[in-house]
Each structure stands twice: as C-alpha cells, then as structure tokens.
Design a protein around this motif. Sequence first.
Motif, PDB file in Angstrom:
ATOM      1  N   ASP A 280       0.819  -1.215   0.000  1.00  0.00           N
ATOM      2  CA  ASP A 280       0.000   0.000   0.000  1.00  0.00           C
ATOM      3  C   ASP A 280       0.850   1.260   0.000  1.00  0.00           C
ATOM      4  OD1 ASP A 280      -2.601   1.104  -0.122  1.00  0.00           O
ATOM      5  OD2 ASP A 280      -2.483   1.623   2.007  1.00  0.00           O
ATOM      6  N   ALA A 281       2.177   1.103  -0.181  1.00  0.00           N
ATOM      7  CA  ALA A 281       3.064   2.265  -0.148  1.00  0.00           C
ATOM      8  C   ALA A 281       2.883   3.147  -1.376  1.00  0.00           C
ATOM      9  CB  ALA A 281       4.514   1.808  -0.044  1.00  0.00           C
ATOM     10  N   GLY A 282       2.471   2.559  -2.488  1.00  0.00           N
ATOM     11  CA  GLY A 282       2.339   3.312  -3.720  1.00  0.00           C
ATOM     12  C   GLY A 282       3.692   3.557  -4.364  1.00  0.00           C
ATOM     13  N   VAL A 283       3.660   3.975  -5.620  1.00  0.00           N
ATOM     14  CA  VAL A 283       4.874   4.309  -6.352  1.00  0.00           C
ATOM     15  C   VAL A 283       4.624   5.591  -7.128  1.00  0.00           C
ATOM     16  CG1 VAL A 283       5.633   1.897  -6.569  1.00  0.00           C
ATOM     17  CG2 VAL A 283       4.302   2.932  -8.384  1.00  0.00           C
ATOM     18  N   THR A 284       5.688   6.303  -7.424  1.00  0.00           N
ATOM     19  CA  THR A 284       5.560   7.496  -8.241  1.00  0.00           C
ATOM     20  C   THR A 284       5.497   7.086  -9.713  1.00  0.00           C
ATOM     21  OG1 THR A 284       7.935   7.831  -8.536  1.00  0.00           O
ATOM     22  CG2 THR A 284       6.916   8.862  -6.580  1.00  0.00           C
ATOM     23  N   PRO A 285       4.921   7.933 -10.554  1.00  0.00           N
ATOM     24  CA  PRO A 285       4.945   7.634 -11.987  1.00  0.00           C
ATOM     25  C   PRO A 285       6.375   7.466 -12.511  1.00  0.00           C
ATOM     26  CG  PRO A 285       3.331   9.329 -11.541  1.00  0.00           C
ATOM     27  CD  PRO A 285       4.091   9.104 -10.258  1.00  0.00           C
ATOM     28  N   LYS A 286       7.313   8.243 -11.982  1.00  0.00           N
ATOM     29  CA  LYS A 286       8.707   8.126 -12.417  1.00  0.00           C
ATOM     30  C   LYS A 286       9.272   6.747 -12.084  1.00  0.00           C
ATOM     31  CE  LYS A 286      13.254  10.153 -12.098  1.00  0.00           C
ATOM     32  NZ  LYS A 286      14.139  11.147 -11.536  1.00  0.00           N
ATOM     33  N   GLN A 287       9.022   6.260 -10.857  1.00  0.00           N
ATOM     34  CA  GLN A 287       9.500   4.925 -10.471  1.00  0.00           C
ATOM     35  C   GLN A 287       8.911   3.856 -11.393  1.00  0.00           C
ATOM     36  OE1 GLN A 287       8.007   5.217  -6.441  1.00  0.00           O
ATOM     37  NE2 GLN A 287      10.089   5.215  -5.594  1.00  0.00           N
ATOM     38  N   ALA A 288       7.626   3.974 -11.666  1.00  0.00           N
ATOM     39  CA  ALA A 288       6.966   2.998 -12.531  1.00  0.00           C
ATOM     40  C   ALA A 288       7.523   3.061 -13.941  1.00  0.00           C
ATOM     41  CB  ALA A 288       5.456   3.238 -12.538  1.00  0.00           C
ATOM     42  N   GLY A 289       7.731   4.261 -14.449  1.00  0.00           N
ATOM     43  CA  GLY A 289       8.280   4.419 -15.798  1.00  0.00           C
ATOM     44  C   GLY A 289       9.668   3.828 -15.925  1.00  0.00           C
ATOM     45  N   GLU A 290      10.489   4.019 -14.894  1.00  0.00           N
ATOM     46  CA  GLU A 290      11.835   3.436 -14.906  1.00  0.00           C
ATOM     47  C   GLU A 290      11.756   1.912 -14.889  1.00  0.00           C
ATOM     48  OE1 GLU A 290      13.749   5.311 -11.566  1.00  0.00           O
ATOM     49  OE2 GLU A 290      14.092   7.176 -12.692  1.00  0.00           O
ATOM     50  N   TYR A 291      10.894   1.368 -14.056  1.00  0.00           N
ATOM     51  CA  TYR A 291      10.737  -0.082 -13.971  1.00  0.00           C
ATOM     52  C   TYR A 291      10.264  -0.670 -15.304  1.00  0.00           C
ATOM     53  CZ  TYR A 291       8.838  -4.633 -12.742  1.00  0.00           C
ATOM     54  OH  TYR A 291       8.559  -5.973 -12.724  1.00  0.00           O
ATOM     55  N   LEU A 292       9.275  -0.034 -15.907  1.00  0.00           N
ATOM     56  CA  LEU A 292       8.696  -0.536 -17.156  1.00  0.00           C
ATOM     57  C   LEU A 292       9.477  -0.097 -18.391  1.00  0.00           C
ATOM     58  CD1 LEU A 292       4.946   0.134 -16.314  1.00  0.00           C
ATOM     59  CD2 LEU A 292       6.091  -2.099 -16.377  1.00  0.00           C
ATOM     60  N   GLU A 293      10.456   0.777 -18.198  1.00  0.00           N
ATOM     61  CA  GLU A 293      11.255   1.335 -19.290  1.00  0.00           C
ATOM     62  C   GLU A 293      10.366   2.051 -20.307  1.00  0.00           C
ATOM     63  OE1 GLU A 293      13.510  -2.214 -20.441  1.00  0.00           O
ATOM     64  OE2 GLU A 293      15.222  -1.375 -19.356  1.00  0.00           O
ATOM     65  N   LEU A 294       9.492   2.934 -19.780  1.00  0.00           N
ATOM     66  CA  LEU A 294       8.577   3.699 -20.616  1.00  0.00           C
ATOM     67  C   LEU A 294       8.918   5.182 -20.533  1.00  0.00           C
ATOM     68  CD1 LEU A 294       5.105   2.086 -19.778  1.00  0.00           C
ATOM     69  CD2 LEU A 294       6.539   1.669 -21.786  1.00  0.00           C
ATOM     70  N   SER A 295       8.663   5.893 -21.612  1.00  0.00           N
ATOM     71  CA  SER A 295       8.830   7.342 -21.614  1.00  0.00           C
ATOM     72  C   SER A 295       7.769   7.970 -20.708  1.00  0.00           C
ATOM     73  CB  SER A 295       8.673   7.881 -23.031  1.00  0.00           C
ATOM     74  OG  SER A 295       7.318   7.729 -23.456  1.00  0.00           O
ATOM     75  N   THR A 296       7.966   9.224 -20.389  1.00  0.00           N
ATOM     76  CA  THR A 296       6.992   9.945 -19.567  1.00  0.00           C
ATOM     77  C   THR A 296       5.623   9.956 -20.235  1.00  0.00           C
ATOM     78  OG1 THR A 296       8.767  11.337 -18.717  1.00  0.00           O
ATOM     79  CG2 THR A 296       6.533  12.159 -18.425  1.00  0.00           C
ATOM     80  N   GLY A 297       5.588  10.204 -21.547  1.00  0.00           N
ATOM     81  CA  GLY A 297       4.314  10.240 -22.275  1.00  0.00           C
ATOM     82  C   GLY A 297       3.612   8.892 -22.280  1.00  0.00           C
ATOM     83  N   ALA A 298       4.380   7.822 -22.515  1.00  0.00           N
ATOM     84  CA  ALA A 298       3.784   6.476 -22.517  1.00  0.00           C
ATOM     85  C   ALA A 298       3.278   6.114 -21.127  1.00  0.00           C
ATOM     86  CB  ALA A 298       4.793   5.447 -23.009  1.00  0.00           C
ATOM     87  N   MET A 299       4.019   6.523 -20.103  1.00  0.00           N
ATOM     88  CA  MET A 299       3.604   6.234 -18.731  1.00  0.00           C
ATOM     89  C   MET A 299       2.320   6.977 -18.395  1.00  0.00           C
ATOM     90  SD  MET A 299       4.711   4.248 -16.411  1.00  0.00           S
ATOM     91  CE  MET A 299       3.352   3.881 -15.327  1.00  0.00           C
ATOM     92  N   THR A 300       2.218   8.228 -18.835  1.00  0.00           N
ATOM     93  CA  THR A 300       1.002   9.004 -18.590  1.00  0.00           C
ATOM     94  C   THR A 300      -0.196   8.338 -19.257  1.00  0.00           C
ATOM     95  OG1 THR A 300       2.253  11.055 -18.375  1.00  0.00           O
ATOM     96  CG2 THR A 300      -0.093  11.272 -18.889  1.00  0.00           C
ATOM     97  N   SER A 301      -0.027   7.862 -20.478  1.00  0.00           N
ATOM     98  CA  SER A 301      -1.118   7.170 -21.186  1.00  0.00           C
ATOM     99  C   SER A 301      -1.531   5.904 -20.444  1.00  0.00           C
ATOM    100  CB  SER A 301      -0.694   6.806 -22.604  1.00  0.00           C
ATOM    101  OG  SER A 301      -0.497   7.959 -23.370  1.00  0.00           O
TER     102      SER A 301
END
Length: 162
Positions: A64-85
């Motif tokens: 339940d700690a949650g993650v930031t979009p940046k952490q998730a994007g780094e993990y998934l190797e996605l750009s900021t735009g792809a992560m936002t989508s």
Amino acid sequence: MSSTVPVTSPSTPVPPHADDLVDLVTAFRLLQTQHSRVLHHESSTRGLNATDSRFVFFLAAADDAGVTPKQAGEYLELSTGAMTSLIDRLEQRGHIARRPNPGDRRSILLHLTPSGEAIAQQIGAVWSASFREAIAPEDRRALAEAFTRLGSALARRSGASV
C-alpha cells in the motif's frame, strides 16, 4: 548460422556440464516464451495489454506504499508520455488511483484499487498454481534464490539495471 553448442574437435575435451548448460538455457528460453504467452492471454482476457499487467504487478509488490509515476516508468522502461497514457488508461478503468504524495506535495503516488488488486490476484494465481504443480514445496526457496541470482547475473552481464 551460430549455435549455442561449443564447437570442439575430437581432441578437445568437452566440459563435463556443457550439455547441462545448453539444456538449461533452452529450458529457460521456452519458459520465457510460455510466460509471455500466458501474460498476453491473461491480460487480454481482462481487456489489458501485457505492459498494463506488468504495471499492476509492480504496484501490487509495493503493497500500500504506492509508487511514483517516475518509479513505474523506470521499472517498465517507458517514456513519460507512454507512462502518462498507461496511468490514464488504468485509472479510467478503475484499476489504479492517484493519491497525493505525503512526502512531496508536487508529486503523486499510484495505488491499486480493489479492481486492480483483483487483477493482480487472478493473473498471479495462474503462476502460483503452476509453481505448485511443477515445483515441490521443499525446492521452492532454492529456486526463488536461483532466479534472484540469475536476474542479478543477467543485469551485470548486459548492463541492464536490476
């Protein structure tokens, strides 16, 4: 055409476990293929793609700690735009929620909703049942440790982050 089997002459001794290593790499590649097939099938059955499911599993591991979009994007190797989508898509479907980050007013944390938790449990159950079927209880810890070591070795040898 290259082969993974070492070329030897009659006078060149073959290492005692060379065939074991070839068999292990082949089995691992087959496991990767089946893993991808199962992830695709289980995801599409729920109206998701494989990256969506990988993200759901990543959030599930955060408890339940949650993650930031940046952490998730780094993990998934996605750009900021792809992560936002991806975030927008899963939020619209009710699988994730954005919450204020108590440690940084400028950022948000992403959390699974009950719907997202159910997806993680349902898809994860396929792997859990398969491990229960294929791996004896007394061998599971050693296999988990071997997977962890293999992941670390792959990251070291490829330059990829862990």
